[in-house]
Design a protein around this motif. Sequence first.
Motif, PDB file in Angstrom:
ATOM      1  N   PHE A   7      40.089 -42.596 100.750  1.00 57.58           N
ATOM      2  CA  PHE A   7      40.301 -41.673 101.739  1.00 57.58           C
ATOM      3  C   PHE A   7      40.829 -42.329 102.921  1.00 57.58           C
ATOM      4  O   PHE A   7      41.788 -41.946 103.489  1.00 57.58           O
ATOM      5  CB  PHE A   7      38.822 -41.055 102.367  1.00 57.58           C
ATOM      6  N   VAL A   8      40.587 -43.443 103.305  1.00 53.87           N
ATOM      7  CA  VAL A   8      41.206 -44.308 104.375  1.00 53.87           C
ATOM      8  C   VAL A   8      42.649 -44.724 104.016  1.00 53.87           C
ATOM      9  O   VAL A   8      43.355 -44.429 104.967  1.00 53.87           O
ATOM     10  CB  VAL A   8      40.343 -45.536 104.711  1.00 53.87           C
ATOM     11  N   SER A   9      42.793 -45.094 102.972  1.00 57.33           N
ATOM     12  CA  SER A   9      44.197 -45.164 102.553  1.00 57.33           C
ATOM     13  C   SER A   9      45.167 -43.859 102.647  1.00 57.33           C
ATOM     14  O   SER A   9      46.380 -43.818 102.951  1.00 57.33           O
ATOM     15  CB  SER A   9      44.353 -45.732 101.036  1.00 57.33           C
ATOM     16  N   GLY A  10      44.431 -42.783 102.014  1.00 54.06           N
ATOM     17  CA  GLY A  10      45.044 -41.678 102.400  1.00 54.06           C
ATOM     18  C   GLY A  10      45.296 -41.225 103.868  1.00 54.06           C
ATOM     19  O   GLY A  10      46.628 -40.577 104.181  1.00 54.06           O
ATOM     20  N   ALA A  11      44.475 -41.330 104.674  1.00 58.04           N
ATOM     21  CA  ALA A  11      44.560 -41.252 106.150  1.00 58.04           C
ATOM     22  C   ALA A  11      45.868 -41.958 106.677  1.00 58.04           C
ATOM     23  O   ALA A  11      46.517 -41.537 107.165  1.00 58.04           O
ATOM     24  CB  ALA A  11      43.193 -41.120 106.745  1.00 58.04           C
ATOM     25  N   ALA A  12      45.709 -43.335 106.175  1.00 56.71           N
ATOM     26  CA  ALA A  12      46.678 -44.296 106.865  1.00 56.71           C
ATOM     27  C   ALA A  12      48.060 -43.446 106.436  1.00 56.71           C
ATOM     28  O   ALA A  12      49.127 -43.671 107.066  1.00 56.71           O
ATOM     29  CB  ALA A  12      46.683 -45.696 106.017  1.00 56.71           C
ATOM     30  N   LEU A  13      48.210 -43.237 105.083  1.00 60.70           N
ATOM     31  CA  LEU A  13      49.651 -42.930 104.594  1.00 60.70           C
ATOM     32  C   LEU A  13      50.010 -41.438 105.357  1.00 60.70           C
ATOM     33  O   LEU A  13      51.077 -41.358 105.818  1.00 60.70           O
ATOM     34  CB  LEU A  13      49.393 -42.357 103.169  1.00 60.70           C
ATOM     35  N   VAL A  14      49.041 -40.641 105.399  1.00 55.99           N
ATOM     36  CA  VAL A  14      49.629 -39.101 105.963  1.00 55.99           C
ATOM     37  C   VAL A  14      49.489 -39.450 107.539  1.00 55.99           C
ATOM     38  O   VAL A  14      50.705 -38.637 108.122  1.00 55.99           O
ATOM     39  CB  VAL A  14      48.553 -38.265 105.721  1.00 55.99           C
ATOM     40  N   LEU A  15      48.853 -40.155 108.253  1.00 53.33           N
ATOM     41  CA  LEU A  15      48.899 -40.047 109.660  1.00 53.33           C
ATOM     42  C   LEU A  15      49.818 -41.125 110.111  1.00 53.33           C
ATOM     43  O   LEU A  15      50.412 -41.137 111.152  1.00 53.33           O
ATOM     44  CB  LEU A  15      47.326 -40.610 110.270  1.00 53.33           C
ATOM     45  N   GLY A  16      50.102 -42.123 109.270  1.00 52.93           N
ATOM     46  CA  GLY A  16      50.982 -43.368 109.896  1.00 52.93           C
ATOM     47  C   GLY A  16      52.445 -42.735 109.491  1.00 52.93           C
ATOM     48  O   GLY A  16      53.411 -43.157 110.633  1.00 52.93           O
ATOM     49  N   ALA A  17      52.687 -42.179 108.478  1.00 51.64           N
ATOM     50  CA  ALA A  17      54.339 -41.732 108.660  1.00 51.64           C
ATOM     51  C   ALA A  17      54.732 -40.756 109.681  1.00 51.64           C
ATOM     52  O   ALA A  17      55.936 -41.475 110.193  1.00 51.64           O
ATOM     53  CB  ALA A  17      54.238 -40.635 107.185  1.00 51.64           C
ATOM     54  N   PRO A  18      54.307 -39.989 110.297  1.00 51.40           N
ATOM     55  CA  PRO A  18      54.852 -39.394 111.547  1.00 51.40           C
ATOM     56  C   PRO A  18      55.025 -40.631 112.743  1.00 51.40           C
ATOM     57  O   PRO A  18      55.983 -40.468 113.405  1.00 51.40           O
ATOM     58  CB  PRO A  18      54.013 -37.991 111.871  1.00 51.40           C
ATOM     59  N   VAL A  19      53.998 -41.114 112.892  1.00 52.77           N
ATOM     60  CA  VAL A  19      54.086 -42.189 113.980  1.00 52.77           C
ATOM     61  C   VAL A  19      55.099 -43.233 113.610  1.00 52.77           C
ATOM     62  O   VAL A  19      56.004 -43.646 114.692  1.00 52.77           O
ATOM     63  CB  VAL A  19      52.900 -42.766 114.256  1.00 52.77           C
ATOM     64  N   ALA A  20      55.302 -43.422 112.311  1.00 49.16           N
ATOM     65  CA  ALA A  20      56.445 -44.567 111.827  1.00 49.16           C
ATOM     66  C   ALA A  20      57.814 -43.906 112.331  1.00 49.16           C
ATOM     67  O   ALA A  20      58.735 -44.446 113.021  1.00 49.16           O
ATOM     68  CB  ALA A  20      56.262 -44.938 110.536  1.00 49.16           C
ATOM     69  N   VAL A  21      57.973 -42.645 111.878  1.00 46.68           N
ATOM     70  CA  VAL A  21      59.303 -42.072 112.035  1.00 46.68           C
ATOM     71  C   VAL A  21      59.757 -41.888 113.530  1.00 46.68           C
ATOM     72  O   VAL A  21      60.690 -42.110 113.999  1.00 46.68           O
ATOM     73  CB  VAL A  21      59.483 -40.695 111.364  1.00 46.68           C
ATOM     74  N   TRP A  22      58.539 -41.219 114.376  1.00 49.92           N
ATOM     75  CA  TRP A  22      58.694 -41.163 115.897  1.00 49.92           C
ATOM     76  C   TRP A  22      59.181 -42.526 116.444  1.00 49.92           C
ATOM     77  O   TRP A  22      60.064 -42.555 117.237  1.00 49.92           O
ATOM     78  CB  TRP A  22      57.430 -40.542 116.467  1.00 49.92           C
ATOM     79  N   GLY A  23      58.385 -43.347 116.188  1.00 46.72           N
ATOM     80  CA  GLY A  23      58.443 -44.757 116.912  1.00 46.72           C
ATOM     81  C   GLY A  23      59.722 -45.508 116.375  1.00 46.72           C
ATOM     82  O   GLY A  23      60.364 -45.998 117.212  1.00 46.72           O
ATOM     83  N   LEU A  24      60.202 -45.517 115.379  1.00 48.71           N
ATOM     84  CA  LEU A  24      61.269 -46.233 114.896  1.00 48.71           C
ATOM     85  C   LEU A  24      62.743 -45.359 115.032  1.00 48.71           C
ATOM     86  O   LEU A  24      63.572 -46.100 115.093  1.00 48.71           O
ATOM     87  CB  LEU A  24      61.521 -46.702 113.496  1.00 48.71           C
TER      88      LEU A  24
END
Length: 178
Positions: A7-24
Amino acid sequence: MKKRGLFVSGAALVLGAPVAVWGLMGQQNAEGLPAGELDYAYQPWDVGDGVAAVAGGVALLLTVAGAAVLVRGTRRGELDRRWWGVLGPLVFLGLMAGAGLRILTAGVVGANIGAGLLIMLGTPVAAALLLWALGRGVWLATRGRGHAGGAGGAGAGGAGGAGGAGGRHLGGFASGGV
């Protein structure tokens, strides 16, 4: 692996993707003009480019780590592969959200046509992805209980056996494995 780790890994995948795109991706202002002379559909957040890039880099690492743990869990049979039908649309929705925020807050001269197109075309796509993921997730959580591999279709028991979807079958095909 415990379900909490997945569950934590899924949350990291789903929540990390938009922040990664926005930041980079960085702020998408028109070049050659100071920010005071640009028009904005929505004012961008007051976050420096360096801070956004660091946040995007950390989010990218979390996203990749989460994906790696989930892939490993799927290969080991700890995560039913059918859950990728929920995770995939959510990750794509996150990528759209991260890039969309940069488009909506881009400084331009005149009208931000990209923002209008994003709202008109992106909103129905985002709604469809969210509804699909929600519906598929609810279905898997309530009725889609199969074996860990999630093979679906005609189960291991053949035409008359208990097969791949918890014993439900219709004419030799598992009704829960679609």
